[in-house]
Design an enzyme around this catalytic site. Structure first.
Site, PDB file in Angstrom:
ATOM      1  N   HIS A 106       6.641 -14.326  -5.120  1.00 42.12           N
ATOM      2  CA  HIS A 106       7.303 -13.288  -4.840  1.00 42.12           C
ATOM      3  C   HIS A 106       6.712 -11.964  -5.390  1.00 42.12           C
ATOM      4  CE1 HIS A 106      10.993 -10.686  -4.878  1.00 42.12           C
ATOM      5  NE2 HIS A 106      11.215 -11.394  -3.685  1.00 42.12           N
ATOM      6  N   SER A 162      13.500  -7.611  -0.638  1.00 46.32           N
ATOM      7  CA  SER A 162      12.715  -7.684  -1.382  1.00 46.32           C
ATOM      8  C   SER A 162      11.283  -7.059  -1.102  1.00 46.32           C
ATOM      9  CB  SER A 162      12.105  -8.877  -1.862  1.00 46.32           C
ATOM     10  OG  SER A 162      13.141  -9.726  -2.678  1.00 46.32           O
ATOM     11  N   ASP A 165       9.803  -9.120 -12.075  1.00 48.38           N
ATOM     12  CA  ASP A 165       9.828  -9.980 -11.009  1.00 48.38           C
ATOM     13  C   ASP A 165       9.355 -11.562 -11.553  1.00 48.38           C
ATOM     14  OD1 ASP A 165       9.312 -11.395  -8.159  1.00 48.38           O
ATOM     15  OD2 ASP A 165       9.710  -9.165  -7.665  1.00 48.38           O
TER      16      ASP A 165
END
Length: 754
Positions: A194, A481, A154
Site C-alpha cells: 500500500h 487511498s 503508511d
C-alpha cells in the site's frame, strides 16, 4: 507438563450501516431484555493528553502511584501528552489526576480497502498535472516538487524500487522502532504494498511519473503486517514527521468512526499548526452519508474523496434497466458487446451450471470461493460470470488466479431482481460499454462530520484505476487511498510554486478553484459528498485571490430559535502583484433563508482583508434537516466557490458506529470497540440465533454512556458456545435507536500439550 491454552477467534462476517429505528426481522421485533454490564479488569493502551508537555521526572513521579501502569511514549508536537499501558481501571484513575486533560483508549487503524484493476486512467491529465509541469517557479525551475518534503505515513515503502529510489529521503519505522521503513515482505498474506503505491502516485520518477516526480519522500511505517496499526503508532509517526519538518503529510489510512475528537484527528490538526499541509483519505464506506471516518474528520486537514478518471465501464441491460458491473481482481477485461442469455447458476456448483455454455452465468456469493465458482463456470463453457452479493450493497472481490472469462460483481438487490426476471422466462441481456468520468466513486465515503457539522470530504481527486508502483513492479488500484496522494502531490507543487504559502493558503487554493461535479441527471452532488469538487491544479497554482476558511459551517440550530442568525468571517488575500476587485454573488432566494453578502471589496497587491457573511434562517419555515450549498465570489473573470452547511435540530446521523471485534491483550479475553457520536442512555451488544432470531445473551450492556470511543475486554467464560451468531449493537437516546447488525463466528480452540 500439561499446558492448556484457550484461543478465541471472532470474525466479522459482514456489517450494515445503521439506518432505521426499531429492528424488525421477518415480521417480529427483537426484544432486548436489560442485563447488567460486565465488569472486567482488562489491560489496555491509552493516550493521555495534557495541557502542557510533562518532563520525564514529572511523569515518573506521577506514575509512581500506579505501579501496574507502564509508560510507552511521550509526545510534544502531535499531541501534548503520553501513551501508557496498564489495567483499564487504573488508567481511568490516572486520568483523574489534575495534570491529565483527556484519556483516549488506543484505536485500530488500517489502510483504506483497495481493489486492483487492470488498466490506468487519465488521472494526471484530469487534474492538470501534465500542464503544470510546463510551468516554472520563482527561481525559473520547472514545477516538479523539487525541494519539497512529503511525508507518507503508511505501510512503509519499497525505497529500492527503480521509480522511487531517487525520490526517497529517509524516514522511520515506528512499528519495529528503527530507521528502516521498508514494506512488510516475506510474511505470506501479511505482506504489504500500500505505502509503495501511495508514494508512487506522489513522486514516482521512472517508467511512470507521479504528480510531483522530484519531491522528496519521507516514509513513516506506522502500519505493520497486514496493513494494521494503532493510534499510538500513527501519532508517533506524526510526531516524527513534525520533527523532520516535512512540508506535506499524506495519510491514506483510517477507520469508520465519524467523529472530530479522536486523538488522531487532533494530532493532524496540530501538525497543520506546525506548518504542515496534512492530507488524508475520507474512507471507502460510501455511498451513504455520515460514513467519513477519522482522521478524514480532522478539521484542518484536507480530506479527499474519490472521483473517476475516464473509464470504460461494462453494463448489462434487461427490460430497459441498466446494471453497472464491477470487475473482480484477476478477471480478464469484459469485451462482450452483444446480446447474451443470462442463466441462474445458483451458488456456482457444477450441478447448477449444466446449461450455461455460451451464456452468462449469474451466481450468488457464498459457500464456495469466487475462484471455484469461476472454474466450474469455465468448465461448463460459460462466456462470462456475474457474481451478486449475498449481503446488502456491492462488494470488492478477488480471484485466486487469473480467469479465462470475464468475472464481474453486482449488488444483492440487482442480483435478486435479475434472478426473478430469469425465473419469469425473460433471460436475454444486452451488454455494452459506457465511458464515464468525473463522477464520485460509489465506495467514496461521504460526510458531514457528526457533532461539528463540518463538510468532509474537502475535495475529490481520481481514485479509480490508478497505476502506480508496488514492490517489484506496478499495479492499478482503486480507493480513496489513491485519491489522497494526488492532493498531496498537488500540495507539493503548490508549495514549490508559492514557498511562502502555509497549509491554510494551499488548502484554499485547491478548494477555491476546484471543479464541482454533477450527477448523470445534471444535479450537483451535495457539498458533504464532494466538498468543493475535483481539484484543478493549474487553476490553483495560478490563483491570484484566496478566500479562507475555504468551507463554512454555520452549526446547528433548534426549532425554538426564531430566527437563527449566524455570521461567518472570511479572509480575502490578494496574492498577485496587481489590484483585485472581489464581488459576492447573492445566493438564489429560498423561502425561510436570507443572506446578507458584503459589498465589493478592493485589495491592493499582497493585501488581506476580512469580510463578514450573514445568514438568517427561520426554522418555522425552513424545515430541511441538512442545508448545504455553495457561495460564489467573482474576481477578474475567475470564480471562487465556498461550500457551506448547517443543520436543523438533531439530523438523522448514526448513533453507533465503528464496531469491531478482536482478541484481547490478555490470553482468554475478547475485545470490542465502538464509537457513540452522541452518547447513549442505553447501549448494548445482543446476540441472537441466526436461524430463529431468538435472543441468546448480551456481550455487554450499559446505561448513560458518554459520547466517544468505548473499548472493553470480556473474559472468554462470558462468551456463548462456539458458533455463528447474529449480533445487534445498539444505542438508544431520546426515544430513538440506531444499531449495527453483524454476523460473528465464535470459535474456542483448546490446545493441549504435554
Amino acid at each position: 507438563m500439561r499446558r492448556l491454552s484457550l484461543i478465541v477467534a471472532v470474525f466479522i462476517i459482514f456489517s450494515m450501516i445503521p439506518a432505521q429505528r426499531g429492528l424488525a426481522v421477518q415480521g417480529s421485533k427483537l426484544v432486548l431484555p436489560p442485563l447488567p454490564a460486565i465488569d472486567v479488569r482488562s489491560e489496555q493502551i491509552a493516550i493521555f493528553q495534557t495541557e502542557e508537555s510533562l518532563r520525564l521526572n514529572e511523569l515518573d513521579q506521577l506514575l509512581q502511584k500506579y505501579p501496574n501502569i507502564t509508560l510507552r511514549n511521550t509526545f510534544d508536537y502531535a499531541l501534548k501528552g503520553f501513551s501508557a499501558k496498564g489495567p483499564k481501571d487504573e488508567l481511568e484513575q490516572l486520568a483523574k489526576e489534575s495534570a491529565i486533560e483527556q484519556l483516549s483508549l488506543v484505536n485500530q487503524y488500517k489502510t483504506a480497502d483497495i481493489k486492483a484493476l487492470p488498466n490506468q486512467g487519465d488521472n494526471l491529465e484530469m487534474i492538470g498535472a501534465d500542464q503544470v509541469r510546463g510551468m516554472f517557479d520563482e527561481n525559473h525551475r520547472r514545477l516538479t516538487g523539487k525541494g519539497v518534503k512529503v511525508g507518507v505515513i503508511d505501510t512503509g515503502i519499497d525505497y529500492r524500487h527503480e521509480d522511487l529510489r531517487h525520490s526517497y529521503g529517509g524516514g522511520r519505522d515506528v512499528v519495529d522502532g528503527d530507521g528502516d521503513p521498508m514494506e512488510t515482505t516475506g510474511i505470506g498474506g501479511m505482506s504489504t504494498l500500500h505505502g509503495t503505491h501511495v508514494a508512487g502516485i506522489i513522486a514516482a520518477n521512472g517508467r511512470i511519473k507521479g504528480v510531483a516526480p522530484e519531491a522528496t519522500i519521507y516514509a513513516y511505517r506506522a502500519l505493520g503486517p497486514g496493513g494494521m496499526g494503532t493510534t499510538e503508532q500513527v501519532i508517533a509517526a506524526i510526531e516524527q514527521a513534525i520533527k523532520d519538518k516535512v512540508d506535506v503529510l499524506n495519510l491514506s489510512l483510517g477507520n469508520n468512526v465519524n467523529g472530530p475528537d479522536l486523538p488522531l484527528s487532533v494530532a493532524l490538526n496540530n501538525a497543520v499548526d506546525h506548518g504542515i499541509t496534512a492530507v488524508t483519505s475520507s474512507g471507502n464506506s460510501g455511498p451513504n452519508i455520515w460514513t467519513v471516518g477519522s482522521p478524514g474528520t480532522a478539521s484542518k486537514a484536507i480530506s479527499v474523496g474519490a472521483s473517476t478518471p475516464t473509464m470504460k465501464i461494462p453494463y448489462i441491460e434487461m427490460d430497459g434497466k441498466q446494471t453497472r458491473l464491477e470487475p473482480l481482481l484477476g478477471s480478464v477485461t469484459w469485451d462482450i458487446d452483444r446480446t447474451h442469455e443470462l442463466v441462474d447458476g445458483g451458488i456456482g456448483k457444477p450441478k447448477q451450471l449444466k446449461d450455461v455454455e455460451g451464456k452468462i452465468a449469474l451466481i450468488e456469493r457464498g459457500e464456495i470461493t469466487f475462484s471455484e465458482k469461476v472454474i466450474n463456470a469455465e468448465k461448463a463453457g460459460a462466456a462470462a460470470v456475474i457474481i451478486y452479493n449475498n449481503t446488502k450493497g456491492p462488494f470488492l472481490g478477488n480471484l485466486d488466479r487469473t480467469s479465462n472469462i470475464p468475472v464481474m460483481s453486482i449488488s444483492k438487490r440487482d442480483g435478486k431482481e435479475l434472478t426473478q426476471k430469469i425465473a419469469k422466462g425473460n433471460a436475454l441481456v444486452r451488454t455494452y460499454i459506457i465511458e464515464e468520468k468525473d463522477t464520485i466513486a460509489e465506495f467514496s465515503s461521504r460526510g458531514p462530520v457528526t457533532s461539528s457539522w463540518e463538510i468532509k470530504p474537502d475535495l475529490l481527486a481520481p481514485g479509480v484505476a490508478i497505476l502506480s508502483t508496488i514492490p517489484g513492479g506496478y499495479l492499478s488500484l482503486q480507493g480513496t487511498s489513491m485519491s489522497a496522494p494526488h492532493v498531496a502531490g498537488a500540495s507539493a507543487l503548490l508549495k514549490q510554486a508559492h514557498p511562502d504559502w502555509g497549509p491554510e493558503q494551499i488548502k484554499a487554493a485547491l478548494m477555491n478553484y476546484a471543479k464541482p461535479l454533477v450527477k448523470g441527471n445534471g444535479e450537483l452532488y451535495k457539498t458533504y459528498e464532494q466538498g468543493a469538487g475535483r481539484i484543478q491544479l493549474k487553476e490553483s497554482i495560478e490563483a491570484e485571490v484566496l478566500v479562507y476558511p475555504s468551507s463554512l459551517r454555520f452549526g446547528r440550530f433548534q426549532l425554538a430559535d426564531k430566527p437563527h442568525e449566524h455570521q461567518a468571517v472570511v479572509t480575502l488575500e490578494n496574492t498577485s502583484q496587481k489590484p483585485q476587485k472581489i464581488t459576492f454573488e447573492v445566493p438564489k432566494k429560498e423561502q425561510g433563508l436570507t443572506w446578507h453578502m458584503p459589498m465589493p471589496i478592493y485589495l491592493e497587491a499582497g493585501e488581506k482583508k476580512e469580510a463578514t457573511i450573514e445568514m438568517q434562517a427561520d426554522p418555522q419555515i425552513f424545515k430541511k434537516k441538512i442545508q448545504d450549498g455553495t457561495l460564489t465570489l467573482h474576481t477578474d473573470g475567475k470564480t471562487i466557490s465556498i461550500p457551506y452547511l448547517f443543520v436543523l435540530e438533531e439530523p438523522n446521523y448514526p448513533r453507533v458506529m465503528g464496531f469491531d471485534f478482536g482478541s484481547g491483550d490478555r490470553e482468554g479475553t475478547f475485545r470490542y470497540e465502538v464509537y457513540l457520536p452522541g452518547g447513549a442512555e442505553e447501549f448494548g451488544i445482543a446476540l441472537f440465533d441466526p436461524d430463529t432470531y431468538q435472543f441468546v445473551q448480551y456481550l455487554d450492556w450499559k446505561r448513560n454512556t458518554g459520547k466517544g470511543l468505548i473499548q472493553e475486554e470480556i473474559p472468554v467464560e462470558n462468551l456463548p458456545p462456539e458458533g455463528l451468531y447474529m449480533s445487534k449493537v445498539f444505542a438508544r437516546a431520546s426515544g430513538q435507536e440506531d444499531w449495527i447488525e453483524t454476523y460473528i463466528q465464535i470459535s474456542k480452540i483448546i490446545d493441549i500439550q504435554h
